[in-house]
Design an enzyme around this catalytic site. Structure first.
Site, short mmCIF file in Angstrom:
data_model
loop_
_atom_site.label_atom_id
_atom_site.label_comp_id
_atom_site.label_asym_id
_atom_site.label_seq_id
_atom_site.Cartn_x
_atom_site.Cartn_y
_atom_site.Cartn_z
N GLY A 235 -1.75 0.71 4.14
CA GLY A 235 -1.75 1.28 2.80
C GLY A 235 -0.35 1.48 2.23
N HIS A 236 -0.31 1.70 0.92
CA HIS A 236 0.97 1.77 0.21
C HIS A 236 1.84 2.92 0.70
CE1 HIS A 236 -1.21 4.28 -3.16
NE2 HIS A 236 -1.40 4.77 -1.97
#
Length: 342
Positions: A235-236
């Site tokens: 994820g970011h």
């Protein structure tokens, strides 16, 4: 080559005839008289006594068997290196295929192979000895070190930075937008710009169809030597340390932090903003929603200490037996009470 030469090249100690010719490497159950195999797991020890292989790679303390042995501290690694001696992957000659689209501002180092229908955007900089196979897309501003190997349909999004000796397998996506949305005044989800790139260190491998999202701000970072398996989601804004393994279908929510030399086994999941210390192991399908100190092995969902989890599983597995025993005791007690006079 013969066994004697192979032993020398692997730095192994040979117990057997050095003149036996070897033509390849196979698994212990299927290897033939001209092939070698290995034992790195005790469960295969018995098969070493019946294998038809020319020789078996084993640890130095392995018991003597009738088959020749190549004794070395790490037989699994030696097996891998032996494979490299007999199997040679395709070699791609330097040059740019006429169907490739390369922006005139892109800089490509020496000895690069650019395959059919590759697209390389403005301002891209690629080091020497890159191999970029068909349909790979490098967005504008991508910066890549030496010895990139990008298989067909890999994509690197704008501004991402990759180190030396990075391998991208088929369909790997580096730098796709992170999953960021905010609810506006109308109650609708509004996309949050994902402005931060992905940084991959040296010797990072990203396997097929894995996704490493770009960050909302800052950067998503993968440390040197880390290996990311098929269908992994990072994820970011996450940070992953060096020499860590993220196995198939593992997932990191946004802003996760994973230390060096950690292992996330298949389908393990980490909630957003959690930190896992160096050397942490999450066993398969574990789900973590809290920080985990360095060196811990964690299991289950919700996840907790592996040893406690194993005891809990053992108790759970025995529960039907315990309930049946209690049921029998209850019936016996009832039977005895019914037989007593008033």
């Amino acid at each position: 080559m013969n066994l004697g030469e192979l032993a020398t090249r692997l730095a192994a100690t040979l117990h057997g005839d050095p003149s036996v010719e070897v033509t390849g490497v196979k698994g212990i159950e299927v290897a033939g008289p001209s092939e070698i195999t290995f034992v790195a797991n005790p469960r295969y020890t018995a098969l070493a006594r019946t294998t038809q292989a020319a020789a078996v790679l084993v640890e130095p303390e392995f018991p003597e068997i009738t088959t020749s042995t190549l004794r070395i501290k790490n037989p699994y690694l030696a097996f891998s290196r032996a494979l490299g001696l007999f199997y040679q992957p395709p070699v791609y000659a330097p040059g740019i295929h006429p169907t490739a689209v390369v922006d005139p501002t892109a800089e490509i180092g020496e000895e690069a192979h650019i395959g059919a229908y590759v697209v390389i955007g403005a301002g891209v900089n690629i080091g020497s000895n890159a191999t970029i196979l068909p349909h790979v897309v490098l967005y504008p501003g991508v910066q890549i070190g030496n010895y990139l190997f990008a298989h067909a349909h890999a994509v690197v999004r704008e501004g991402c930075i990759l180190g030396d000796h990075v391998t991208l397998e088929n369909g790997a996506i580096v730098g796709a937008d992170g999953f960021g949305f905010a609810k506006n005044e109308s109650g609708r989800w509004e996309k949050i710009p994902q402005s931060g790139p992905v940084h991959l260190g040296d010797r990072v491998d990203v396997q097929a169809n894995a996704c490493i999202d770009r960050a909302t701000v800052g950067a998503t970072e993968i440390g040197a030597g880390t290996k990311i398996d098929n269908l992994v989601q990072v994820g970011h804004g996450s940070k992953v340390g060096e020499n860590t393994l993220l196995c198939a279908q593992a997932g990191l929510a946004g802003s996760s932090v994973v230390g060096n030399n950690a292992i996330l086994a298949g389908q393990a999941g980490v909630a957003g903003h959690c930190t896992l210390g160096d050397g942490v192991i999450l066993t398969a399908q574990s789900g973590v929603s809290h920080d985990v100190p360095a060196g811990k092995m964690i299991s289950g969902s919700p996840a907790f200490d592996n040893r406690t989890w194993l005891r809990a599983v053992t108790i759970f597995q025995r529960l039907p037996e315990v309930l049946k025993r209690l049921e029998r005791l209850e019936k016996r007690a009832n039977s005895n009470s019914e037989g007593k006079p008033e």
